[in-house]
Design a protein around this motif. Sequence first.
Motif, short mmCIF file in Angstrom:
data_model
loop_
_atom_site.label_atom_id
_atom_site.label_comp_id
_atom_site.label_asym_id
_atom_site.label_seq_id
_atom_site.Cartn_x
_atom_site.Cartn_y
_atom_site.Cartn_z
N LEU A 140 24.98 34.63 -28.84
CA LEU A 140 23.70 34.90 -29.46
C LEU A 140 23.87 35.14 -30.91
CD1 LEU A 140 22.42 37.89 -26.80
CD2 LEU A 140 22.09 35.16 -26.78
N ILE A 141 22.82 34.70 -31.73
CA ILE A 141 22.80 34.79 -33.13
C ILE A 141 22.52 36.21 -33.55
CG2 ILE A 141 21.88 33.80 -35.28
CD1 ILE A 141 21.10 31.21 -33.65
N ASN A 161 16.18 34.59 -30.46
CA ASN A 161 17.47 33.99 -29.88
C ASN A 161 16.94 32.84 -28.92
OD1 ASN A 161 20.28 34.29 -30.39
ND2 ASN A 161 19.54 36.51 -30.72
N ARG A 169 18.06 43.44 -31.69
CA ARG A 169 19.07 42.44 -31.89
C ARG A 169 20.09 42.59 -31.14
NH1 ARG A 169 19.47 42.08 -38.67
NH2 ARG A 169 17.51 41.35 -39.00
N LYS A 198 22.53 41.47 -23.04
CA LYS A 198 22.76 40.17 -23.78
C LYS A 198 22.86 39.06 -22.76
CE LYS A 198 25.75 42.69 -26.65
NZ LYS A 198 26.82 43.11 -27.65
N ARG A 200 17.67 32.07 -22.82
CA ARG A 200 17.90 30.77 -23.79
C ARG A 200 18.24 29.64 -23.18
NH1 ARG A 200 22.31 31.57 -28.15
NH2 ARG A 200 23.68 31.67 -26.15
#
Length: 242
Positions: free
Chosen positions: A100-101, A109, A144, A153, A160
């Motif tokens: 992930l960014i 994301n 985040r 996550k 995504r």
Amino acid sequence: MSKSSTLIELNSVYKTYFLGTQKVKALKNINFSIMHGDFIAIAGPSGSGKSSLLNLISMIDEPTNGEILYGDVKIKDLTDNQITSFRNKKIGIVFQNYNLIPVLNAVENVAFPLQINKVSKKESIERASNLLEEVGLGEHLNHRPNNLSGGQKQRVAIARALITNPEIVIADEPTAALDSKTGMDIINLMKHLNETKKTTFIFSSHDPKVIDNVDSVITLRDGEIIQAENAVLKSKEEVINS
Ligand SMILES: Nc1ncnc2c1ncn2[C@@H]1O[C@H](COP(=O)(O)OP(=O)(O)OP(=O)(O)O)[C@@H](O)[C@H]1O
């Protein structure tokens, strides 16, 4: 798409790595088909060729011999640009370590691949929020990655991978960084998405608990398929011990 039609076909696929003068035969004579709607686990001990196989199906790497077809398209006939565009349209990838960014929150994301495809910010954020709700993260849209657990996550990473509506999601050891219960939750989420969205999934695992809970399992050893439960093999002779 009906479950009975072929999505990807691997014909006599070999992968050999060359390390100086040394050859590592990572995959030998792999023949099987992935059908639309399949949910397939690739099992096998460390070094048996699972990542090599998934890298070929993801088009991250190419076979040393043999061919891979997506529908009627032979991958080796595509240019690099065509491969990139084909992969962006048809494939979602989930990594063991999420990728992930860190500076983007969960919804940003997930929206990122849509924004690369020039979907408007408003629409991409709306679609990403809806998908995060579906994977159980409606309460965490603005968190985040650093503020999410490993399982959360991986849910973001799965959302995504799915946001562009790919035909197939390919996941190399998606549960390896998670405890056993969280890992099983992730497999159950992927199965739920496979059933509700009809997206095809193929993933690798060495966790026996995961493998025991999946109907279609292809087992590799030393680069060869040694067992295939409910998977479509191109040639039964290839299966040595099943
Ligand atoms: N880039 C590479 N260069 C040389 N050899 C490689 C490379 N990638 C993999 N190999 C070798 O190919 C064989 C298969 O490796 P691969 O990573 O596909 O197995 P794996 O089943 O995914 O293993 P693990 O479960 O440990 O990730 C191994 O002998 C490995 O050392």
